[in-house]
Design a protein around this motif. Structure first.
Motif, PDB file in Angstrom:
ATOM      1  N   VAL A  21       0.875  -1.120  -0.093  1.00  0.00           N
ATOM      2  CA  VAL A  21       0.035   0.135   0.164  1.00  0.00           C
ATOM      3  C   VAL A  21       0.897   1.012   0.183  1.00  0.00           C
ATOM      4  N   ASP A  22       1.989   1.146  -0.336  1.00  0.00           N
ATOM      5  CA  ASP A  22       2.955   2.301  -0.406  1.00  0.00           C
ATOM      6  C   ASP A  22       2.941   3.414  -1.564  1.00  0.00           C
ATOM      7  N   GLY A  23       1.707   4.006  -1.548  1.00  0.00           N
ATOM      8  CA  GLY A  23       1.235   4.948  -2.692  1.00  0.00           C
ATOM      9  C   GLY A  23       1.627   4.379  -3.950  1.00  0.00           C
ATOM     10  N   ALA A 135       2.926  17.481  -9.014  1.00  0.00           N
ATOM     11  CA  ALA A 135       3.002  16.046  -8.083  1.00  0.00           C
ATOM     12  C   ALA A 135       2.026  16.110  -7.355  1.00  0.00           C
ATOM     13  N   LEU A 136       1.502  17.129  -6.682  1.00  0.00           N
ATOM     14  CA  LEU A 136       0.449  17.238  -5.679  1.00  0.00           C
ATOM     15  C   LEU A 136      -0.782  16.591  -6.424  1.00  0.00           C
ATOM     16  N   SER A 137      -1.221  17.276  -7.575  1.00  0.00           N
ATOM     17  CA  SER A 137      -2.199  17.033  -8.642  1.00  0.00           C
ATOM     18  C   SER A 137      -2.214  15.763  -8.997  1.00  0.00           C
ATOM     19  N   ALA A 138      -0.964  15.105  -9.467  1.00  0.00           N
ATOM     20  CA  ALA A 138      -0.994  13.641  -9.542  1.00  0.00           C
ATOM     21  C   ALA A 138      -1.246  12.540  -8.543  1.00  0.00           C
ATOM     22  N   ASP A 139      -0.926  13.039  -7.460  1.00  0.00           N
ATOM     23  CA  ASP A 139      -1.170  12.291  -6.305  1.00  0.00           C
ATOM     24  C   ASP A 139      -2.484  12.540  -5.490  1.00  0.00           C
ATOM     25  N   ASP A 140      -3.226  13.540  -6.026  1.00  0.00           N
ATOM     26  CA  ASP A 140      -4.519  13.657  -5.148  1.00  0.00           C
ATOM     27  C   ASP A 140      -5.258  12.634  -4.823  1.00  0.00           C
ATOM     28  N   GLY A 144      -5.988  11.742  -0.830  1.00  0.00           N
ATOM     29  CA  GLY A 144      -7.365  11.933  -0.523  1.00  0.00           C
ATOM     30  C   GLY A 144      -7.822  10.468   0.160  1.00  0.00           C
ATOM     31  N   GLU A 145      -7.374   9.311  -0.508  1.00  0.00           N
ATOM     32  CA  GLU A 145      -7.565   8.248  -0.025  1.00  0.00           C
ATOM     33  C   GLU A 145      -6.960   7.812   1.554  1.00  0.00           C
TER      34      GLU A 145
END
Length: 159
Positions: A21-23, A135-140, A144-145
């Motif tokens: 589950v490491d992103g 990067a924040l947008s790509a990982d949003d 959030g999850e």
């Protein structure tokens, strides 16, 4: 892979399947587990709790494994959340921040305040802010999850 219980950090509460589950690194990471336990720096008779990311690239546990006191983990969480809040509105600025006001917040802690600010010592801050925002947008979705259950747990605890 079982986390070791014979090292100076002694795990108490663990997530031994963290590599799943490491992103974005899930199933392809050296971060094999997370733990809360007794800190390696604890003096005899005095317990300190720390969080640890356990890293292993094979048979041996890595010296790259990190241990942090819980208050620092929470301080990092505050820094992350305050940064996320900033970037939700940062589109209003050409470089995603106001160069005239780089301080985003001062958060009261233990009679002082933790300053959250854009680091003006970065000579490439304008370029790097755009990359950070991307990067924040790509990982949003992934962020959030994790924030949703965190928010619910904090609410359930009365915070």
């Amino acid at each position: 892979m079982k986390l070791p219980a014979v090292l100076k950090h002694r795990p108490i509460v663990v997530s031994e399947n963290y590599e799943r589950v490491d992103g974005r690194f899930a199933r392809n990471t050296d971060a094999k587990g997370l733990s809360l336990g007794l800190a390696q720096c604890s003096d005899r008779g005095k317990a300190a709790i720390s969080a640890k990311v356990w890293r292993s690239a094979g048979e041996n546990w890595s010296k790259q494994s990190e241990e942090l006191p819980l208050h620092q983990v929470l301080d990092l969480s505050i820094l992350i959340c305050r940064s996320l809040a900033h970037f939700r509105e940062a589109y209003r600025y050409e470089y995603f921040y106001d160069p005239q006001e780089p301080v985003l917040d001062r958060i009261g802690l233990q009679g002082g305040a933790m300053t959250v600010a854009i680091y003006m010592g970065n000579g490439r801050i304008n370029e790097d802010m755009k990359l950070f925002n991307q990067a924040l947008s790509a990982d949003d979705e992934m962020i959030g999850e994790r924030l949703r259950p965190l928010s619910q747990i904090l609410k359930d605890m009365g915070y």
